[in-house]
Design a protein around this motif. Structure first.
Motif, PDB file in Angstrom:
ATOM      1  N   GLU A  26      51.913  36.534  43.169  1.00 51.31           N
ATOM      2  CA  GLU A  26      50.858  36.468  42.168  1.00 51.31           C
ATOM      3  C   GLU A  26      50.160  37.821  42.112  1.00 51.31           C
ATOM      4  O   GLU A  26      50.002  38.480  43.129  1.00 51.31           O
ATOM      5  CB  GLU A  26      49.862  35.381  42.558  1.00 51.31           C
ATOM      6  N   ALA A  27      49.741  38.208  40.918  1.00 51.93           N
ATOM      7  CA  ALA A  27      48.977  39.445  40.753  1.00 51.93           C
ATOM      8  C   ALA A  27      47.930  39.235  39.666  1.00 51.93           C
ATOM      9  O   ALA A  27      48.170  38.536  38.681  1.00 51.93           O
ATOM     10  CB  ALA A  27      49.884  40.614  40.392  1.00 51.93           C
ATOM     11  N   THR A  28      46.773  39.865  39.870  1.00 48.37           N
ATOM     12  CA  THR A  28      45.693  39.812  38.897  1.00 48.37           C
ATOM     13  C   THR A  28      45.265  41.236  38.563  1.00 48.37           C
ATOM     14  O   THR A  28      45.048  42.051  39.464  1.00 48.37           O
ATOM     15  CB  THR A  28      44.493  39.011  39.446  1.00 48.37           C
ATOM     16  N   ALA A  29      45.160  41.516  37.272  1.00 47.40           N
ATOM     17  CA  ALA A  29      44.735  42.824  36.794  1.00 47.40           C
ATOM     18  C   ALA A  29      43.538  42.651  35.862  1.00 47.40           C
ATOM     19  O   ALA A  29      43.267  41.549  35.366  1.00 47.40           O
ATOM     20  CB  ALA A  29      45.880  43.529  36.071  1.00 47.40           C
ATOM     21  N   HIS A  30      42.850  43.756  35.640  1.00 49.97           N
ATOM     22  CA  HIS A  30      41.625  43.736  34.832  1.00 49.97           C
ATOM     23  C   HIS A  30      41.554  44.996  33.975  1.00 49.97           C
ATOM     24  O   HIS A  30      41.992  46.058  34.408  1.00 49.97           O
ATOM     25  CB  HIS A  30      40.417  43.698  35.776  1.00 49.97           C
ATOM     26  N   THR A  31      41.007  44.845  32.786  1.00 47.14           N
ATOM     27  CA  THR A  31      40.653  46.005  31.973  1.00 47.14           C
ATOM     28  C   THR A  31      39.407  45.688  31.170  1.00 47.14           C
ATOM     29  O   THR A  31      38.975  44.531  31.094  1.00 47.14           O
ATOM     30  CB  THR A  31      41.810  46.479  31.060  1.00 47.14           C
ATOM     31  N   THR A  32      38.850  46.722  30.579  1.00 49.68           N
ATOM     32  CA  THR A  32      37.634  46.608  29.785  1.00 49.68           C
ATOM     33  C   THR A  32      37.864  47.263  28.425  1.00 49.68           C
ATOM     34  O   THR A  32      38.549  48.277  28.336  1.00 49.68           O
ATOM     35  CB  THR A  32      36.470  47.342  30.501  1.00 49.68           C
ATOM     36  N   VAL A  33      37.291  46.665  27.393  1.00 49.31           N
ATOM     37  CA  VAL A  33      37.245  47.309  26.086  1.00 49.31           C
ATOM     38  C   VAL A  33      35.762  47.521  25.766  1.00 49.31           C
ATOM     39  O   VAL A  33      35.010  46.554  25.626  1.00 49.31           O
ATOM     40  CB  VAL A  33      37.913  46.474  24.972  1.00 49.31           C
ATOM     41  N   SER A  34      35.366  48.792  25.697  1.00 47.17           N
ATOM     42  CA  SER A  34      33.977  49.127  25.365  1.00 47.17           C
ATOM     43  C   SER A  34      33.871  49.345  23.867  1.00 47.17           C
ATOM     44  O   SER A  34      34.730  49.991  23.257  1.00 47.17           O
ATOM     45  CB  SER A  34      33.557  50.398  26.104  1.00 47.17           C
ATOM     46  N   MET A  35      32.809  48.802  23.278  1.00 46.40           N
ATOM     47  CA  MET A  35      32.654  48.830  21.824  1.00 46.40           C
ATOM     48  C   MET A  35      31.185  48.713  21.472  1.00 46.40           C
ATOM     49  O   MET A  35      30.346  48.465  22.341  1.00 46.40           O
ATOM     50  CB  MET A  35      33.440  47.671  21.202  1.00 46.40           C
ATOM     51  N   ASP A  36      30.872  48.865  20.197  1.00 44.36           N
ATOM     52  CA  ASP A  36      29.511  48.630  19.735  1.00 44.36           C
ATOM     53  C   ASP A  36      29.154  47.163  19.924  1.00 44.36           C
ATOM     54  O   ASP A  36      30.026  46.279  19.819  1.00 44.36           O
ATOM     55  CB  ASP A  36      29.377  48.974  18.246  1.00 44.36           C
ATOM     56  N   SER A  37      27.894  46.906  20.144  1.00 39.11           N
ATOM     57  CA  SER A  37      27.464  45.515  20.336  1.00 39.11           C
ATOM     58  C   SER A  37      27.745  44.676  19.088  1.00 39.11           C
ATOM     59  O   SER A  37      28.082  43.495  19.191  1.00 39.11           O
ATOM     60  CB  SER A  37      25.987  45.442  20.717  1.00 39.11           C
ATOM     61  N   SER A  38      27.656  45.279  17.914  1.00 42.23           N
ATOM     62  CA  SER A  38      27.926  44.521  16.683  1.00 42.23           C
ATOM     63  C   SER A  38      29.392  44.100  16.602  1.00 42.23           C
ATOM     64  O   SER A  38      29.708  43.009  16.102  1.00 42.23           O
ATOM     65  CB  SER A  38      27.541  45.340  15.450  1.00 42.23           C
ATOM     66  N   THR A  39      30.300  44.933  17.114  1.00 35.05           N
ATOM     67  CA  THR A  39      31.724  44.581  17.123  1.00 35.05           C
ATOM     68  C   THR A  39      31.960  43.419  18.076  1.00 35.05           C
ATOM     69  O   THR A  39      32.649  42.446  17.715  1.00 35.05           O
ATOM     70  CB  THR A  39      32.580  45.798  17.516  1.00 35.05           C
ATOM     71  N   LEU A  92      26.681  42.639  25.782  1.00 31.90           N
ATOM     72  CA  LEU A  92      26.191  43.774  25.020  1.00 31.90           C
ATOM     73  C   LEU A  92      27.330  44.518  24.324  1.00 31.90           C
ATOM     74  O   LEU A  92      27.518  44.398  23.117  1.00 31.90           O
ATOM     75  CB  LEU A  92      25.416  44.730  25.936  1.00 31.90           C
ATOM     76  N   ASP A  93      28.136  45.256  25.126  1.00 38.73           N
ATOM     77  CA  ASP A  93      29.101  46.158  24.504  1.00 38.73           C
ATOM     78  C   ASP A  93      30.421  46.287  25.258  1.00 38.73           C
ATOM     79  O   ASP A  93      31.186  47.206  25.000  1.00 38.73           O
ATOM     80  CB  ASP A  93      28.484  47.540  24.318  1.00 38.73           C
ATOM     81  N   GLU A  94      30.687  45.392  26.181  1.00 37.13           N
ATOM     82  CA  GLU A  94      31.949  45.448  26.935  1.00 37.13           C
ATOM     83  C   GLU A  94      32.623  44.079  26.981  1.00 37.13           C
ATOM     84  O   GLU A  94      31.996  43.088  27.360  1.00 37.13           O
ATOM     85  CB  GLU A  94      31.721  45.933  28.363  1.00 37.13           C
ATOM     86  N   LEU A  95      33.882  44.069  26.595  1.00 29.67           N
ATOM     87  CA  LEU A  95      34.717  42.880  26.696  1.00 29.67           C
ATOM     88  C   LEU A  95      35.597  43.059  27.925  1.00 29.67           C
ATOM     89  O   LEU A  95      36.262  44.084  28.077  1.00 29.67           O
ATOM     90  CB  LEU A  95      35.597  42.735  25.450  1.00 29.67           C
ATOM     91  N   TYR A  96      35.591  42.074  28.820  1.00 28.20           N
ATOM     92  CA  TYR A  96      36.394  42.134  30.029  1.00 28.20           C
ATOM     93  C   TYR A  96      37.612  41.230  29.874  1.00 28.20           C
ATOM     94  O   TYR A  96      37.505  40.103  29.386  1.00 28.20           O
ATOM     95  CB  TYR A  96      35.582  41.681  31.249  1.00 28.20           C
ATOM     96  N   ILE A  97      38.755  41.750  30.295  1.00 31.95           N
ATOM     97  CA  ILE A  97      40.010  41.015  30.195  1.00 31.95           C
ATOM     98  C   ILE A  97      40.618  40.952  31.586  1.00 31.95           C
ATOM     99  O   ILE A  97      40.807  41.981  32.243  1.00 31.95           O
ATOM    100  CB  ILE A  97      40.989  41.719  29.232  1.00 31.95           C
ATOM    101  N   GLU A  98      40.919  39.741  32.039  1.00 27.62           N
ATOM    102  CA  GLU A  98      41.564  39.552  33.336  1.00 27.62           C
ATOM    103  C   GLU A  98      42.830  38.735  33.129  1.00 27.62           C
ATOM    104  O   GLU A  98      42.808  37.724  32.429  1.00 27.62           O
ATOM    105  CB  GLU A  98      40.624  38.834  34.306  1.00 27.62           C
ATOM    106  N   GLY A  99      43.910  39.202  33.734  1.00 24.76           N
ATOM    107  CA  GLY A  99      45.191  38.513  33.597  1.00 24.76           C
ATOM    108  C   GLY A  99      45.803  38.236  34.957  1.00 24.76           C
ATOM    109  O   GLY A  99      45.835  39.122  35.811  1.00 24.76           O
ATOM    110  N   THR A 100      46.266  37.006  35.138  1.00 20.96           N
ATOM    111  CA  THR A 100      46.936  36.614  36.370  1.00 20.96           C
ATOM    112  C   THR A 100      48.340  36.139  36.023  1.00 20.96           C
ATOM    113  O   THR A 100      48.519  35.349  35.099  1.00 20.96           O
ATOM    114  CB  THR A 100      46.169  35.488  37.095  1.00 20.96           C
ATOM    115  N   VAL A 101      49.312  36.664  36.773  1.00 18.93           N
ATOM    116  CA  VAL A 101      50.718  36.339  36.536  1.00 18.93           C
ATOM    117  C   VAL A 101      51.313  35.820  37.841  1.00 18.93           C
ATOM    118  O   VAL A 101      51.025  36.349  38.915  1.00 18.93           O
ATOM    119  CB  VAL A 101      51.495  37.584  36.038  1.00 18.93           C
TER     120      VAL A 101
END
Length: 159
Positions: A26-39, A92-101
């Motif tokens: 099993e592995a888990t990874a993470h990334t972030t997408v930073s954007m304007d709060s309105s987006t 606010l302005d960051e979307l967090y994405i976590e994936g486990t496989v």
């Protein structure tokens, strides 16, 4: 640690895993997408013209994990037994994405988890780029892995 992706001539090769034992991995990874709060608000409210951003991005991440060996030249094709992509945000302005496989196999799924979150983030960008072209993806990182002869790994600090 010895690098194993080179043959006796110093050229690239796919590692031979024939003699390795099948184990649960099993592995888990993470990334972030930073954007304007309105987006981010529009994504969460489902007000992006191309459709449900998170639903489409989630499917893209799952599809990408299944195709990792077609993206990364030395990765073995693996029979994946589970893929889960989850979203959160900082409000606010960051979307967090976590994936486990997960798999039961002879080699790990770190690359599949990293590919999953990367493709998910790229899909978010693609679906929102008409609103905002300066979104930033990353850092993308492995959070944890288990199984295999090298043992478990847990990133010392979480994002």
């Amino acid at each position: 640690m010895e690098l194993t992706h080179f043959n006796e001539q110093g050229r690239a090769r796919m590692v031979d895993i024939s003699d390795k034992e099948v184990t649960s991995r099993e592995a888990t990874a993470h990334t972030t997408v930073s954007m304007d709060s309105s987006t981010l608000t529009r994504i969460k409210e489902g007000k992006i013209g191309k459709g449900d951003v998170l639903a489409v991005a989630q499917v893209a991440g799952i599809m990408a994990a299944k195709k990792t060996s077609e993206w990364i030249p030395m990765c073995h094709p693996l029979p994946l037994t589970g893929i889960n992509i989850v979203f959160s945000d900082n409000g606010l302005d960051e979307l967090y994405i976590e994936g486990t496989v997960k798999t039961k196999g002879k080699t790990g799924v770190e690359m599949e988890a990293l590919t999953a979150v990367s493709a998910t983030a790229l899909t978010v960008y693609d679906m929102c780029k008409a609103l905002q072209k300066d979104m930033v993806i990353g850092p993308t990182q492995l959070l944890a892995k288990s199984g295999g002869k090298n043992g478990d790994y847990q990133r010392p600090t979480t994002p």
